[in-house]
Design an enzyme around this catalytic site. Structure first.
Site, PDB file in Angstrom:
ATOM      1  CD  GLU A 206     -12.194 -11.038  84.977  1.00 19.59           C
ATOM      2  OE1 GLU A 206     -13.175 -11.206  84.240  1.00 19.59           O
ATOM      3  OE2 GLU A 206     -11.884 -11.812  85.901  1.00 19.59           O
TER       4      GLU A 206
ATOM      5  CD  GLU B  96     -12.912 -13.179  80.420  1.00 22.33           C
ATOM      6  OE1 GLU B  96     -11.704 -13.289  80.649  1.00 22.33           O
ATOM      7  OE2 GLU B  96     -13.798 -13.506  81.247  1.00 22.33           O
TER       8      GLU B  96
END
EC number: 3.2.1.23
Length: 1453
Positions: free
Chosen positions: A887, A956
């Site tokens: 991320e 995710e």
């Protein structure tokens, strides 16, 4: 590698034969050595040279001819060696050039075999050699500072360097004299411009007639050549600092050194060949392999903690045997490059792009011909390219060498040489007690010492490095008030053995990463005078570092603790000192001195397991002339001698994380042996069994036969084809999906983090995921769990990643491995080890060299570990995808251009690992072409990868959310989770992962945040305890079945999209055969819709997707839940014990316990002080209140004001608990305003600051502070008393934690009170109770509703932090809900429950932690609670069928 080309092996063989016959081509140069910007020039000719490091003192003169011969046969033309100052000048002005130290003989042997020499005089050399080669006497020269512009150092450095140069000149050994020495090195990786200039000028001034080099010295002044050291100089070295200097690589590390407690580092032949070829392709002309033969650190020559074997993984192993395929593969490389030397040295270089990660380096000249290096930097793909009208196939991460720019003669990734393996054959076992004699050292006492001081003296100041050992002795008189005594020792040495009244009381040691030794042992003292003797030991001096001359070692603190309350500091007592051991002083290892002590024999009581014992025996040499080794695995730690020659230190009791000795076999050179009557002497420090020692011969054998019969070949082919049918195979991808073993697949993955459960749960968790319709398991890799200190790795228990992945493999599932190694994950510090923050100059997740070094080092370690276990898909393993970083796209902009460079570097580093499966970067919108950009979030149906050739991957999908202490329970309805998944596959997604599918537990102190709860349940399909969460698990299982019915269409069919009306659409997948699958969706978040598709009508509830695997029949709708539901109960049971429930209680006193850690007139940062070794930090001070203060007369209370950066604080005034202040998961800093009862006179203020997990994400998150920033008291006569800059005394941790009271059987550290009625509401209290496991077999939770805040353990296992903190509203209108409407986009605050209830009441205790009886439950309570109300609760799940007749938008919570 090349299409339609044959016979390359014969070409290489011919070149090898020609070059072997030609030797080095007249290596005894007669015209000196010069250089230009292309290469060294010898005899007027440019030279492209391969060199191999062999250190003369790390072998024996008898071995030198064979080692040099094998090196030459390997295509090496130069032998490289350091010069070892401390060997040659052990005393000032006294020189030794005999035996293994005979430098002249070594160089003459090289000359006799027609090779050159690169002589690295240094004379500081590092080299994992004791003290970096510097003689220890140098430290005692007045005014000495090493390796800087320091006159004493420069004087002795010049003097020794001149001595060596003059010695070699007198023997005519420089090339300018017709000798073999063509290069010399001065200094080594130095700092300080003036010293570097001086060293270069000094060296050049010696007029050797050959060039001088300085490695890793970018500021090397002309004419000295700066060179590169490392494993990837073709990628990392920008080149010399002047265009007229050649590009040289002085140390290409063929493996890496090894230290005690660590496994060996293995570097593949392919990787070495690739980087060597790349260096040559980029104009490099000199490569030295460090080491080509590592050898043995005989005697005490190794530096701190380094094993006796040195670079055993080199092309010639420690014993001088060929290590294949490394030796042969490099030999072929050398032959190929030497055959193309003319164009390389004289041709013009051209660089051509052959693809995004492919290049051609072409050297061409009309007279010298043409050579091309075709480079494929892609670590996972075979690439087909065209070069000069020919087709070539480039293996992943490989270089092909084209002779004449056409004919492939070598490929770095193709190994033709059969692998061999080392065989250790026992030929003699020393298992007859009668053959051994033993002498036990006398433990010295204070009365027997002559050197004494009222302080703890520095170890090496007394030993002068003549011995590893120094005795610290003293007399201690115990009186009757000192009960349960324990001795605490701190040492900056390496090893400590504590003897009390001649009996061993305990031992401790450090490691290369943890230098300090801290040892606390219970001791048996007699009333009256006691003798305490402490043996401090070293395992070599450091070989590098700034200000080595100022380093200190040995004992730094000694204390006796009585009953855990009274501490007696011994550090300033009168100590007596004795240097070395008696056996050393009389040189007991030599024949002539054996009679100087009295030996005992045939006494079974003395043979085994005695510390400080000398053993001797006789043996005959094994027949033959092969290498010999001594297997010491039955011993502990010490040193060995054969016929007076030191084999070196051994330390087999210091195990690697896998539980094996770092080195078991110790080399005995044949030259040390006589045919018979050899004397073996062993000094054992710790205690071992000499009867288990064995003598072994060492040999190599092929791992597989190179020629097989036709029948065997047929069987092998059959086996390979049968294996291929079940193996995972290569993993590639296109824009539609991953292709595994040549077949496109849809992946539905379940995140299960191995350290958030226990190994006993793994099979069941994986199986439950598989039964839920998942075909892959995903996990992060947790760096700070695996590398708790630099270079010290752990893979046991919950961190056994190999066992976890093999569990996945055994279940027949794929594995997605997100190495990171930054992971966020609500895990402490985002998974990064806290120690890394304190490596100088480190900035996390940035184009920062320290960060990149450690990140790459750990990533490589994990990759190599998994490669070794064959766990990547191309090896037949389950791993099909890997992730680097995590991320980072959210934060890249905050790091500026450095962030962009770092993102690209991360991808390049990952791909270079050559794992054979794709890499991905989640939420990385600028991911380079070599990695796949992926999506994280609650919805990813609208996500598209950043290039059209990448598949759509959702790394995710959050089926719930995490929780914080004091926070409410978030809930995500099953209908909404299913809707998001169906929409993703509807829109072309092919890899989907639930984060989390099983969240598990943040055991111990692993939670991040801060304030993340110990439970990481995540409202996942499998709950924290490992049970399916219904109906979510069942509803998603049905979804997965429906999706997989359409798999072939989704990954291979033609995709079309149709609008069916407002908010209605159909995505249709068809095949050429007429098969069809459709997804119909209604994205209206309020209204149901009726859709007409292919002349049929379908009812679509709001916010739902229907799946039609045949474009006709609806088999699943995301909003229609038909799966079973369940009722979950926690059934309480009182704590019970078959022996009767008895509590043990120990209460700590608020404030400083033991000795204060430090005092400052300021408030320090909490995290920078504790470095996360503990949650706790005491800030203590005191103030004096005048009796004339007005508040005393008015009977009012002054007010304490505190400001803190977080996280939590307990306040004690005059040792009484006053209250607690805390931040929370949304706002960590806090302010306190509280009335406090002060009295006239002195008042103690003790503030216990606590962290509750460290930050786990954010830009520059490693710099987020914690702890107090302001303290003041208002309401005094003089107004406000500001205490911020008063005198504060600090103590790290709480006493019971430091004493390890949670460890089973560690009761003796303090005095416990035994009672059946433990005190309640008492802060800073430890409770211990022996309990039986609860009944039944259901999962177990510890009910802590009656307690305040603290930590809990069962049988020494960390249950974790507990804190039944009440969940509160964040705002007045911030209400919890009783029902949750699934319609519309979900956010974490949409469906919260639990207002007014504890954010976590039950704490998971895995069943595997319980014994059948006698379980030790330990609680540390910070604030005060009711321990008798603690219960064990069984988690009971009752399933029931969902019988809803009418459709409902809401779910009862």
């Amino acid at each position: 590698m090349v299409s339609g080309r044959c016979g390359s092996c014969w070409i290489i063989l011919a070149m090898v034969l020609v070059l072997s016959a030609a030797g080095a081509g007249g290596a005894t140069a007669e015209k000196g050595v010069t250089y230009d910007g292309r290469s060294l020039i010898i005899d007027g000719q440019r030279k492209l040279l391969f060199s191999g490091s062999i250190h003369y003192p790390r072998s024996t003169p008898e071995m030198w001819p064979s080692l040099i011969k094998k090196t030459k046969e390997g295509g090496i033309e130069v032998i490289d060696t350091y010069v070892f100052w401390n060997l040659h000048e052990p005393k000032l002005g006294q020189y030794d050039f005999n035996g293994r130290n005979d430098l002249v003989k070594f160089i003459k042997e090289i000359r006799s075999q027609g090779l050159y020499v690169c002589l690295r005089i240094g004379p500081f050399i590092e080299a994992e050699w004791n003290y970096g080669g510097l003689p220890f006497w140098l430290r005692d020269v007045p005014g000495m500072v090493y390796r800087t512009d320091n006159e004493p150092f420069k004087f002795h450095m010049r003097r020794f360097t001149s001595k060596i140069v003059n010695l070699l000149k007198s023997e005519g050994l420089y090339a300018s004299q017709g000798g073999p020495i063509i290069l010399s090195q001065a200094a080594f990786r130095e700092k300080g411009a003036s010293y570097v200039k001086w060293a270069a000028k000094m060296a050049v001034g010696l007029q050797t007639g050959v060039p001088w080099i300085m490695c890793k010295q970018p500021d090397a002044p002309d004419p000295v050549i700066n060179t590169c050291n490392g494993m990837r100089c073709g990628e990392t070295f920008p080149g010399p600092n002047s265009p007229n200097k050649p590009k040289m690589w002085t140390e290409d590390w063929t493996s890496f050194f090894q230290v005690y407690g660590a496994p060996p580092y293995i570097r593949s032949a392919e990787d070495i060949a690739y980087h060597a070829a790349l260096f040559v392709a980029k104009n490099g002309s000199f490569i030295n392999y460090y080491m080509y033969h590592g050898g043995t650190n005989f005697g005490r020559t190794s530096s701190s903690y380094f094993i006796t074997g040195y670079y055993d993984q080199a092309p010639l192993d420690e014993y001088g045997l060929l290590r294949q395929p490394k030796y042969g593969h490099l030999k072929e490389l050398h032959a190929a490059i030497k055959s193309t030397a003319n164009p390389l040295l004289h041709g013009k270089q051209t660089i051509l792009s052959l693809g995004p990660m492919q290049q051609a380096y072409v050297f061409e000249d009309a007279r010298s011909g043409c050579v091309a290096f075709l480079v494929n930097n892609d670590g996972r793909k075979v690439i087909q390219i065209q070069f000069r009208n020919n087709a070539y196939s480039l293996r992943p991460k490989s270089i092909g060498i084209l002779q004449n720019c056409k004919t492939l003669i070598y490929e770095t990734a193709k190994v033709n040489v059969p692998k061999n393996m080392r065989v250790t054959t026992p030929v003699h076992t020393f298992n007859v007690p009668d053959k051994w004699e033993v002498f036990r050292e006398t433990i010295p006492t204070f009365s027997g010492t002559s050197l004494r001081a009222n302080t703890l003296l520095e170890h090496t100041k007394l030993t002068k490095d003549k011995t590893d050992y120094l005795w610290y002795t003293l007399r201690f008189k115990r009186d009757s008030t000192c009960t349960k005594p324990s001795l605490f020792i701190e040492s900056s040495g390496h090893v400590v053995h504590v003897f009390v009244n001649n009996a061993l009381a305990g031992s401790g040691h450090g490691s290369r990463d943890i230098r300090a030794v801290k040892l606390q042992v219970p001791v048996s003292l007699i009333n009256g005078q006691n003798n305490i003797s402490i043996l401090s030991g070293m395992v070599g001096l450091p070989d590098s570092g700034a200000y080595m001359e100022s380093k200190s070692y040995g004992l730094t603190k000694a204390q006796i603790s009585c009953d855990g309350t009274k501490t007696i500091d011994l550090s300033r007592s009168q100590w007596g000192y004795s240097v070395g051991l008696l056996g050393e002083k009389v040189r007991l290892h030599q024949w002539r001195n054996l009679k100087r002590v009295k030996w005992s024999n045939n006494n079974a009581g003395l043979i085994k397991n005695h510390p400080l014992a000398w053993y001797k025996t006789m043996f005959d040499a094994p027949s033959g002339d092969g290498p010999v080794g001594l297997n010491m695995e039955s011993m502990g730690k010490g040193e060995m001698w054969v016929n007076g020659e030191s084999i070196g230190r051994y330390w087999v009791s210091f195990l690697t994380p896998s539980g094996h000795p770092s080195q078991s076999i110790y080399h005995i050179p044949r030259a040390f042996l006589k045919p018979s009557g050899n004397l073996l002497v062993v000094l054992e420090e710790e205690g071992g069994d000499p009867l288990g020692i064995s003598l072994n011969t060492i040999s190599m054998k092929r791992a597989t036969n190179s020629i097989a019969s036709p029948a065997i070949l047929v069987l092998a082919i059959v086996f390979l084809f049968s294996l291929k049918a079940v193996a995972t195979g290569n993993v590639t991808y296109d824009h539609r999906s991953l292709s595994i073993g040549g077949r496109r697949q849809l992946i539905i993955s379940a995140a299960i983090h191995y350290p958030r459960s226990v190994p006993a749960m793994w099979p069941s968790l994986v199986q439950t995921a598989k039964e839920g319709g998942c075909n892959a398991i995903e996990s992060y890799v947790f760096w700070n769990g695996h590398e708790p200190s630099p270079g010290k790795y752990y893979f046991g228990g919950r961190y056994d990643i190999v066992k976890f992945i093999k569990t996945v493999q055994q279940a027949g599932m794929h594995m997605i491995l997100r190495i990171g190694p930054f992971v966020a994950a609500e895990w402490n510090f985002g998974g990064v080890p806290v120690w890394l923050h304190y490596v100088p100059g480190t900035v996390f997740r940035q184009d920062n060299e320290p960060w990149k070094h450690y990140m790459e080092s750990f990533t490589t370690y994990i990759v190599n570990l998994l490669k070794k276990e064959k766990l990547f898909a191309p090896q037949g393993g389950p791993i099909i995808l890997s992730q680097v970083e995590n991320e980072y796209g959210y934060y890249e902009r905050d790091y500026g251009e450095g962030g962009k460079r770092y993102a690209q570097w991360s991808a390049s580093m990952a791909v270079s690992q050559n794992i054979g499966v794709p890499w991905m970067m989640c939420q990385q919108w600028d991911a380079p072409a070599t990695v796949i950009s992926t999506c994280n979030g609650f919805y990813c149906d609208e996500f598209t990868p950043n290039t059209a050739d990448k598949p759509k991957i959702w790394t995710e999908n959050w089926p719930g959310w995490f929780k914080t202490f004091g926070g409410r329970d978030p809930h995500r309805p099953a209908e909404d989770v299913a809707y998001s998944v169906a929409r993703f596959f509807q829109k072309g997604g092919s890899v989907h992962n639930y984060y989390m599918y099983h969240g598990g537990t943040n055991f111990g102190r692993t939670s991040g945040g801060p304030f993340i709860t110990t439970s990481y349940d995540y409202e996942a399909p499998i709950d924290e305890y490992g049970l399916p969460r219904l109906p979510k698990w069942g509803h998603l299982k049905n979804l997965h079945k429906a999706i997989m019915l359409s798999e072939n269409m989704l990954i291979g069919g033609e995709h079309r999209n149709f609008s069916l009306g407002p908010s209605l659409e159909a995505d249709v997948y068809t095949s050429s055969s007429g098969s069809c699958a459709a997804f119909l969706s209604n994205s209206d978040d309020k209204n149901d819709k009726t859709a007409v598709f292919q002349n049929m009508t379908y009812h679509l509830p709001a916010w739902s997707v229907s799946i039609l695997p045949d474009c006709k029949n609806e088999v699943f709708n995301t909003a229609k839940v038909t799966a079973k539901s369940s009722k979950v109960e926690m059934l309480p049971e009182d704590l019970k014990s078959s022996s009767g429930l008895k509590w043990q209680v120990f209460s700590e006193k608020p404030g400083i316990w033991g000795e204060a850690d430090f005092v400052k007139n300021e408030l320090v940062d909490h995290i920078n002080t504790t470095k996360d070794t503990t949650d706790y930090l005491w800030y203590t001070t005191s103030i004096t209140i005048s009796a004339n203060e007005g508040f005393l007369k008015k009977q009012t209370l002054p007010v304490l004001f505190i400001e803190s950066k977080g996280h939590t604080l307990h306040i004690f005034i005059n040792k009484e608990y006053i209250g607690t202040a805390t931040g929370n998961g949304t706002h960590v800093p806090f302010k306190l305003k509280k009335s406090v009862p002060l009295k006239a006179g002195e008042n103690n203020i003790d503030l216990l600051s606590m962290t509750v997990g460290l930050s786990n994400a954010g830009s520059f998150y490693e710099w987020v502070p914690a702890g107090l920033t302001s303290v003041s008291i208002k309401g005094l006569n003089n107004g406000t008393l500001n205490l911020t800059h008063t005198k504060w005394t600090y103590k790290l941790g709480v006493q019971g934690e430091q004493l390890g009271l949670f460890k089973p059987g560690n009761s003796g550290a303090v005095k416990w009170t035994v009672t059946t009625k433990p005190p309640k509401k008492q802060p800073l209290t430890w409770y211990k109770v022996i309990i039986d496991p609860p009944s039944g077999s259901e999962p177990v939770g510890l009910d802590m509703i009656s307690m305040g805040k603290g930590m809990a353990w069962l049988n020494g296992e960390e249950i974790g932090r507990y804190w039944p903190r009440i969940a509160r509203k964040n705002a007045p209108n911030d209400e919890c809900v009783k029902e949750c409407d699934y319609r519309g986009k979900f956010m974490p605050d949409k469906c919260n429950t639990g207002c007014g209830e504890p954010s976590q009441r039950w704490y998971h205790v895995p069943r595997s932690w319980f014994k059948s009886s006698g379980n030790e439950l330990v609680i540390f309570e910070e604030k005060g609670g009711y321990p008798t109300k603690i219960k064990l609760s069984r988690r009971k799940v009752t399933e029931f069928q969902n019988n809803k007749q009418d459709f409902d938008y809401t779910m009862k919570l």
